[in-house]
Design an enzyme around this catalytic site. Structure first.
Site, mmCIF file in Angstrom:
data_model
loop_
_atom_site.group_PDB
_atom_site.id
_atom_site.type_symbol
_atom_site.label_atom_id
_atom_site.label_comp_id
_atom_site.label_asym_id
_atom_site.label_seq_id
_atom_site.Cartn_x
_atom_site.Cartn_y
_atom_site.Cartn_z
ATOM 1 N N TYR A 250 -2.304 0.297 10.612
ATOM 2 C CA TYR A 250 -2.278 -0.226 9.245
ATOM 3 C C TYR A 250 -0.938 0.058 8.588
ATOM 4 C CZ TYR A 250 -3.671 -1.041 4.385
ATOM 5 O OH TYR A 250 -3.752 -1.503 3.091
ATOM 6 N N SER B 80 0.856 -1.182 0.000
ATOM 7 C CA SER B 80 0.000 0.000 0.000
ATOM 8 C C SER B 80 0.891 1.231 0.000
ATOM 9 C CB SER B 80 -0.891 0.006 1.246
ATOM 10 O OG SER B 80 -1.504 1.254 1.449
#
Length: 229
Positions: free
Chosen positions: A144, A131
């Site tokens: 995250y 990501s």
């Protein structure tokens, strides 16, 4: 016929990759967290095989896989599963840290470890769907982003360790992608969701297939893909 094991094939990027590989005649094996989910995913991908293992419980993966018939060969693993829960460090409870670290980092590490003997036999490929948060952390993204920064470190270490066995390792860093996860992120951020503003899952799948299909004399190590404009 190449055999690819894919996590997160129930939706989003994982589903797009599974569909593309199945449509071109490759064999796919899909990891599901439980038997019910395995049946559901198998119904969406006729001809695919499924195995059951919960990435949220990495310590049980070895036991789970030992109770099932694994394929005789694995040419690639595509780690596309992931979870996200946003919140400031001051408010984010340990349970949400633990879940994100398990599913996004420790689970992929353990699954890769367990399947490395098969990957080495084929001089296979490991693709980690990371990501943009794996490169830059922003407010409310601590857990995250930490899991995805860790995933980058896992990929970098694995690449160096497995080079002698011919295993190639790729990290893909998508920007915001039009998936159910992105819709959930917008709900957590309190913003309206407009899928047309983001990359499609199929566009990200194209980059993953590029990594899988490179000739044996080349390896794609890191690739960032961002929405146009």
């Amino acid at each position: 016929m190449p055999v690819h094991l894919i996590t997160g094939a129930g939706s989003g990027i994982g589903a797009a990759v599974a569909r593309r590989l199945l449509d071109r005649g490759d064999q796919i094996v899909l990891l599901a967290r439980d038997a019910g989910r395995a049946r559901e995913i198998a119904g969406s991908f006729p001809g695919a095989s499924t195995i059951v293992g919960d990435l949220a419980q990495p310590g049980r993966l070895s036991w789970a896989l030992s109770k099932q018939a694994l394929p005789d060969r694995i040419d690639s693993i595509v780690h596309a599963a992931g979870v996200v829960d946003l919140g400031p460090v001051a408010d984010l409870p340990a349970t949400l840290w633990e879940r994100q670290l398990a599913v996004n980092l420790v689970g992929p590490a353990e699954l890769t470890r367990l399947l490395l003997p098969l990957l080495r036999m084929q001089k296979g490929r490991v693709v980690f769907v990371n990501s943009g948060a794996g490169l830059h952390a922003h407010a409310d993204w601590s857990a995250y982003a930490a899991s995805k920064h860790g995933l980058k470190a896992l990929a970098d270490s694995l690449r160096a360790e497995e080079a002698e066995h011919g295993v190639r390792v790729t990290s893909i860093y998508p920007g915001r992608t039009a998936t159910p996860m992105q819709e959930r992120v917008h709900q957590q951020e309190g913003r309206d969701y407009d899928a047309s503003r983001f990359i499609t899952a199929d566009s990200v799948a194209t980059t993953i297939l590029t990594a899988l299909d490179l000739p044996d004399d080349a390896a794609l190590t890191d690739l960032t893909i961002r929405p146009r404009g």
